[in-house]
Design an enzyme around this catalytic site. Structure first.
Site, PDB file in Angstrom:
ATOM      1  CD  GLU A 111       5.089   1.416  -7.621  1.00 34.98           C
ATOM      2  OE1 GLU A 111       6.243   1.872  -7.387  1.00 34.98           O
ATOM      3  OE2 GLU A 111       4.316   1.067  -6.717  1.00 34.98           O
TER       4      GLU A 111
ATOM      5  CD  GLU B 101       8.029  -4.361  -2.903  1.00 32.75           C
ATOM      6  OE1 GLU B 101       7.563  -5.502  -2.667  1.00 32.75           O
ATOM      7  OE2 GLU B 101       9.013  -3.905  -2.300  1.00 32.75           O
TER       8      GLU B 101
END
Length: 360
Positions: free
Chosen positions: A174, A316
């Site tokens: 994310e 991430e």
């Protein structure tokens, strides 16, 4: 439960197959249990794939990005513009997850779930924003319940496309300034833990910034004090990217895709998914315990044992990408390591390769 979520039919893992996989591992040329968590991972992947010889094909990384209205309250040291800038960095191949995906052969796709920006078409971009960021949860619900349903269905569809292309394992990451706050709020409400135990420094708050963040998050919890059902909590205090991850988790489990769980925000999304259907947890391998304050406690609530502890707090999907080689190694050990019989090695009971007791 809404009818729109009823199609996430997640089958329980086959316990008998699990025992057969463990027996296969026990017959390898090693002391019983000596490969530790790698044995647990190999057994789980075999149960998910319903195979005695599991393998990871076409591993995929999906990064969901969105902005948060709550960021305007000052819960992050970075401005919201950084979300869009990092999406561009992902697309250009310069982010940490870009490097890790190249290093480990993971396909990478970036999903614009609701970034406050427009993006030119790109081969790595799946552009499906619900809006240009959520509303400010300090003032009202971050999303409508309708937006939550759309987000869940969209995340499921994105996952489905990867599965149809052959992905047998997926990591979910994310990007979104303010999303550690959203994750902490979801954790606090769904677990009952005080917000002080859930909220951390995120992208690098100092002590004063952390104190301010905790105060603001408590105000959000008070604003939505009567909201307790998982989807309602997600709508009130979550984010578009988190909601899409919920759908992707549920769809992955329903399709028997191995899920590599990343850090704090990814785990908070999984917490919501597990409250919708607890069976999703059976399909998860937890990659790491991050350095974000609430993650270790959240993993306890999920009953999870992570593979790595590297003090990461990047997000991430970075921890998931780093753990992929361990999952691949676990499968290879199950499939390629010789058994006692094959190697002609006596086991702990003194049986030789022919199965007879060895003499003095």
């Amino acid at each position: 439960m809404s009818e729109t979520l009823m199609h996430f039919d997640i089958a329980p893992l086959d316990a008998e197959l699990g025992r057969a996989l463990q027996h296969k591992l026990d017959r390898k040329t090693k002391p019983l249990g000596s490969l530790g968590m790698l044995e647990t991972v190999a057994q789980k992947v075999g149960q998910i794939q319903q195979r005695m010889d599991p393998a990871i094909a076409f591993p995929a990384m999906l990064i969901f990005a969105a902005d948060h209205g709550l960021a305007r309250a000052g819960v992050s040291p970075y401005p919201s513009e950084v979300t869009a800038q990092m999406v561009q960095n992902f697309l250009a191949g310069g982010a940490a997850i870009s490097v890790l995906c190249r290093a480990h052969g993971m396909s990478l796709r970036i999903i614009n779930a609701g970034v406050n920006a427009s993006f030119a078409p790109h081969a790595l971009l799946i552009d499906c924003p619900l809006a240009r960021g959520t509303a400010n949860s300090l003032e009202g619900p971050a999303m409508s319940l309708g937006q939550v349903y759309i987000a869940i269905e969209t995340g499921a569809a994105v996952l489905g496309e990867r599965a149809q292309l052959g992905a047998t394992l997926v990591g979910l990451g994310e990007m979104g300034i303010g999303n550690t706050s959203a994750a902490a709020l979801l954790m606090a409400r769904l677990t009952g833990e005080p917000i002080e135990r859930c909220a951390g420094r995120g992208t690098g708050l100092d002590d004063a910034g952390l104190a301010r963040k905790v105060t603001i998050l408590q105000q959000v919890l008070d604003k939505h004090a009567g909201v307790t059902e998982p989807l309602d909590v997600l709508a009130a205090m979550g984010g578009f990217e988190i909601a899409m991850m919920v759908g992707a988790y549920l769809a992955a489990a329903a399709r028997r895709v191995v899920i590599l769980v990343d850090g704090f925000i990814a785990s908070a999304a999984l917490l919501v998914a597990s409250r919708i259907n607890p069976a999703v947890l059976d399909y998860c391998v937890f990659s790491h315990c991050s350095d974000e304050a609430g993650h270790a406690l959240l993993l306890q609530h999920l009953g999870a044992q992570p593979l790595l502890r590297l003090d990461l707090r990047l997000g991430e999907g970075s921890g998931a990408a780093l753990a992929l080689p361990l999952v691949q190694a676990a499968c290879k050990l199950l499939n390629e390591m010789a058994s006692f019989d094959e190697a002609g090695v006596s086991d702990s009971d003194g049986n030789d390769a022919g199965g007879k007791a060895g003499g003095a």
